[in-house]
Motif scaffolding. Sequence first.
Motif, PDB file in Angstrom:
ATOM      1  N   ALA A  88     -69.412  10.729  11.780  1.00  0.00           N
ATOM      2  CA  ALA A  88     -69.812  11.936  11.039  1.00  0.00           C
ATOM      3  C   ALA A  88     -69.691  13.165  11.933  1.00  0.00           C
ATOM      4  O   ALA A  88     -69.170  14.209  11.503  1.00  0.00           O
ATOM      5  CB  ALA A  88     -71.235  11.785  10.515  1.00  0.00           C
ATOM      6  N   LEU A  89     -70.158  13.062  13.178  1.00  0.00           N
ATOM      7  CA  LEU A  89     -70.041  14.190  14.110  1.00  0.00           C
ATOM      8  C   LEU A  89     -68.571  14.491  14.395  1.00  0.00           C
ATOM      9  O   LEU A  89     -68.164  15.654  14.456  1.00  0.00           O
ATOM     10  CB  LEU A  89     -70.779  13.889  15.418  1.00  0.00           C
ATOM     11  N   ASP A  90     -67.776  13.431  14.539  1.00  0.00           N
ATOM     12  CA  ASP A  90     -66.349  13.607  14.809  1.00  0.00           C
ATOM     13  C   ASP A  90     -65.645  14.285  13.643  1.00  0.00           C
ATOM     14  O   ASP A  90     -64.763  15.122  13.846  1.00  0.00           O
ATOM     15  CB  ASP A  90     -65.712  12.250  15.101  1.00  0.00           C
ATOM     16  N   SER A  91     -66.040  13.953  12.404  1.00  0.00           N
ATOM     17  CA  SER A  91     -65.390  14.572  11.240  1.00  0.00           C
ATOM     18  C   SER A  91     -65.658  16.075  11.218  1.00  0.00           C
ATOM     19  O   SER A  91     -64.773  16.865  10.904  1.00  0.00           O
ATOM     20  CB  SER A  91     -65.852  13.918   9.935  1.00  0.00           C
ATOM     21  N   TYR A  92     -66.904  16.450  11.575  1.00  0.00           N
ATOM     22  CA  TYR A  92     -67.220  17.887  11.662  1.00  0.00           C
ATOM     23  C   TYR A  92     -66.345  18.527  12.735  1.00  0.00           C
ATOM     24  O   TYR A  92     -65.746  19.586  12.518  1.00  0.00           O
ATOM     25  CB  TYR A  92     -68.705  18.092  11.993  1.00  0.00           C
ATOM     26  N   TRP A  93     -66.262  17.883  13.880  1.00  0.00           N
ATOM     27  CA  TRP A  93     -65.531  18.483  15.004  1.00  0.00           C
ATOM     28  C   TRP A  93     -64.043  18.606  14.704  1.00  0.00           C
ATOM     29  O   TRP A  93     -63.412  19.606  15.035  1.00  0.00           O
ATOM     30  CB  TRP A  93     -65.756  17.680  16.290  1.00  0.00           C
ATOM     31  N   GLN A  94     -63.479  17.606  14.053  1.00  0.00           N
ATOM     32  CA  GLN A  94     -62.060  17.678  13.674  1.00  0.00           C
ATOM     33  C   GLN A  94     -61.821  18.853  12.730  1.00  0.00           C
ATOM     34  O   GLN A  94     -60.799  19.545  12.838  1.00  0.00           O
ATOM     35  CB  GLN A  94     -61.623  16.364  13.028  1.00  0.00           C
ATOM     36  N   HIS A  95     -62.757  19.059  11.794  1.00  0.00           N
ATOM     37  CA  HIS A  95     -62.612  20.196  10.878  1.00  0.00           C
ATOM     38  C   HIS A  95     -62.675  21.515  11.644  1.00  0.00           C
ATOM     39  O   HIS A  95     -61.904  22.433  11.379  1.00  0.00           O
ATOM     40  CB  HIS A  95     -63.685  20.164   9.793  1.00  0.00           C
ATOM     41  N   LEU A  96     -63.591  21.602  12.595  1.00  0.00           N
ATOM     42  CA  LEU A  96     -63.713  22.812  13.412  1.00  0.00           C
ATOM     43  C   LEU A  96     -62.414  23.115  14.154  1.00  0.00           C
ATOM     44  O   LEU A  96     -61.909  24.236  14.102  1.00  0.00           O
ATOM     45  CB  LEU A  96     -64.867  22.647  14.419  1.00  0.00           C
ATOM     46  N   VAL A  97     -61.872  22.109  14.816  1.00  0.00           N
ATOM     47  CA  VAL A  97     -60.652  22.301  15.609  1.00  0.00           C
ATOM     48  C   VAL A  97     -59.464  22.665  14.717  1.00  0.00           C
ATOM     49  O   VAL A  97     -58.636  23.505  15.068  1.00  0.00           O
ATOM     50  CB  VAL A  97     -60.360  21.047  16.462  1.00  0.00           C
ATOM     51  N   ALA A  98     -59.412  22.061  13.535  1.00  0.00           N
ATOM     52  CA  ALA A  98     -58.308  22.339  12.602  1.00  0.00           C
ATOM     53  C   ALA A  98     -58.475  23.673  11.866  1.00  0.00           C
ATOM     54  O   ALA A  98     -57.487  24.266  11.424  1.00  0.00           O
ATOM     55  CB  ALA A  98     -58.186  21.212  11.581  1.00  0.00           C
ATOM     56  N   ASN A  99     -59.729  24.151  11.730  1.00  0.00           N
ATOM     57  CA  ASN A  99     -60.014  25.366  10.947  1.00  0.00           C
ATOM     58  C   ASN A  99     -60.957  26.316  11.682  1.00  0.00           C
ATOM     59  O   ASN A  99     -62.014  26.676  11.147  1.00  0.00           O
ATOM     60  CB  ASN A  99     -60.653  24.978   9.603  1.00  0.00           C
ATOM     61  N   PRO A 100     -60.611  26.748  12.894  1.00  0.00           N
ATOM     62  CA  PRO A 100     -61.541  27.611  13.639  1.00  0.00           C
ATOM     63  C   PRO A 100     -61.851  28.923  12.914  1.00  0.00           C
ATOM     64  O   PRO A 100     -62.977  29.428  13.004  1.00  0.00           O
ATOM     65  CB  PRO A 100     -60.830  27.851  14.972  1.00  0.00           C
ATOM     66  N   ASP A 165     -74.531  24.189  15.838  1.00  0.00           N
ATOM     67  CA  ASP A 165     -74.280  25.633  15.809  1.00  0.00           C
ATOM     68  C   ASP A 165     -73.933  26.124  17.216  1.00  0.00           C
ATOM     69  O   ASP A 165     -72.965  26.858  17.415  1.00  0.00           O
ATOM     70  CB  ASP A 165     -75.544  26.342  15.302  1.00  0.00           C
ATOM     71  N   GLY A 166     -74.732  25.694  18.182  1.00  0.00           N
ATOM     72  CA  GLY A 166     -74.498  26.109  19.569  1.00  0.00           C
ATOM     73  C   GLY A 166     -73.186  25.583  20.114  1.00  0.00           C
ATOM     74  O   GLY A 166     -72.420  26.327  20.745  1.00  0.00           O
ATOM     75  N   LEU A 167     -72.905  24.308  19.884  1.00  0.00           N
ATOM     76  CA  LEU A 167     -71.652  23.727  20.369  1.00  0.00           C
ATOM     77  C   LEU A 167     -70.437  24.392  19.726  1.00  0.00           C
ATOM     78  O   LEU A 167     -69.428  24.631  20.381  1.00  0.00           O
ATOM     79  CB  LEU A 167     -71.623  22.215  20.082  1.00  0.00           C
ATOM     80  N   THR A 168     -70.567  24.668  18.433  1.00  0.00           N
ATOM     81  CA  THR A 168     -69.459  25.312  17.710  1.00  0.00           C
ATOM     82  C   THR A 168     -69.181  26.701  18.270  1.00  0.00           C
ATOM     83  O   THR A 168     -68.034  27.044  18.573  1.00  0.00           O
ATOM     84  CB  THR A 168     -69.783  25.410  16.204  1.00  0.00           C
ATOM     85  N   LEU A 169     -70.221  27.487  18.407  1.00  0.00           N
ATOM     86  CA  LEU A 169     -70.062  28.853  18.909  1.00  0.00           C
ATOM     87  C   LEU A 169     -69.509  28.859  20.332  1.00  0.00           C
ATOM     88  O   LEU A 169     -68.631  29.660  20.675  1.00  0.00           O
ATOM     89  CB  LEU A 169     -71.398  29.587  18.842  1.00  0.00           C
ATOM     90  N   LEU A 170     -70.003  27.932  21.149  1.00  0.00           N
ATOM     91  CA  LEU A 170     -69.512  27.823  22.525  1.00  0.00           C
ATOM     92  C   LEU A 170     -68.026  27.479  22.545  1.00  0.00           C
ATOM     93  O   LEU A 170     -67.233  28.100  23.260  1.00  0.00           O
ATOM     94  CB  LEU A 170     -70.326  26.752  23.261  1.00  0.00           C
ATOM     95  N   GLU A 174     -65.095  29.555  24.197  1.00  0.00           N
ATOM     96  CA  GLU A 174     -64.478  29.007  25.408  1.00  0.00           C
ATOM     97  C   GLU A 174     -63.143  28.323  25.143  1.00  0.00           C
ATOM     98  O   GLU A 174     -62.232  28.405  25.952  1.00  0.00           O
ATOM     99  CB  GLU A 174     -65.395  27.959  26.037  1.00  0.00           C
ATOM    100  N   GLY A 175     -63.093  27.565  24.037  1.00  0.00           N
ATOM    101  CA  GLY A 175     -61.897  26.776  23.744  1.00  0.00           C
ATOM    102  C   GLY A 175     -61.730  25.584  24.678  1.00  0.00           C
ATOM    103  O   GLY A 175     -60.629  25.051  24.805  1.00  0.00           O
ATOM    104  N   ASP A 176     -62.798  25.160  25.346  1.00  0.00           N
ATOM    105  CA  ASP A 176     -62.752  24.052  26.297  1.00  0.00           C
ATOM    106  C   ASP A 176     -63.029  22.745  25.553  1.00  0.00           C
ATOM    107  O   ASP A 176     -64.177  22.344  25.368  1.00  0.00           O
ATOM    108  CB  ASP A 176     -63.790  24.289  27.407  1.00  0.00           C
ATOM    109  N   ASP A 177     -61.951  22.067  25.140  1.00  0.00           N
ATOM    110  CA  ASP A 177     -62.073  20.848  24.346  1.00  0.00           C
ATOM    111  C   ASP A 177     -62.788  19.722  25.085  1.00  0.00           C
ATOM    112  O   ASP A 177     -63.615  19.028  24.509  1.00  0.00           O
ATOM    113  CB  ASP A 177     -60.684  20.347  23.911  1.00  0.00           C
TER     114      ASP A 177
END
Length: 198
Positions: A88-100, A165-170, A174-177
């Motif tokens: 579930a966390l990974d699905s959120y993160w994949q969406h973030l990376v694909a749709n910043p 929220d914090g991880l996303t904003l960071l 930063e863009g540090d994957d």
Amino acid sequence: MPRIAVDERRELLVEAAIRVMARDGVAKATTRSIVAEAGMALAAFHYSFRSKQELLENVIQTITAHTLDLAVERLGAEGGVEAKVRAALDSYWQHLVANPGEHRVTYELTQYALRHPGLATVAKRQYEAYIEGASRLIDSLAQSSDVTWTAPVPVIARYLIAVMDGLTLLWLNEGDDVSARAALELAGEHLISLIKVR
């Protein structure tokens, strides 16, 4: 443009608004720019929404659904509870990376709403929607995996939203994957530690 149902027109306008906001910023997302993006007449906006506030609320709901639906799908998959949390966390993160751009819009919307009289409730509803969505995920995980939590669901939901929220904003800044993924894994481990098997 052929005649389309109100619900479909609203959906098209919301998706157009998201594209305009991601490309040009929330402040430049005028009703004219949104209808132009959607390929509709200006009157279509006024038939679909009572106000810009209503549009903004729909934008937030739609972006939230984009990530929430993916996470819910992952929770319904086969596997143990730990694997489901990570998925579930990974699905959120994949969406973030694909749709910043979409995720930048959410932060910009919060600030825009807070700075404009009459729109403050938009920001409040935005975070209420996040917490409600997280609560549904947490409840769904507990039910599908027959586990309980060591803290109340509303508290875990707020914690989860604050961390993501914090991880996303960071990451957006930063863009540090690599560092972001390491922090996400730590958040997942901590979330898993709050699970209690019945």
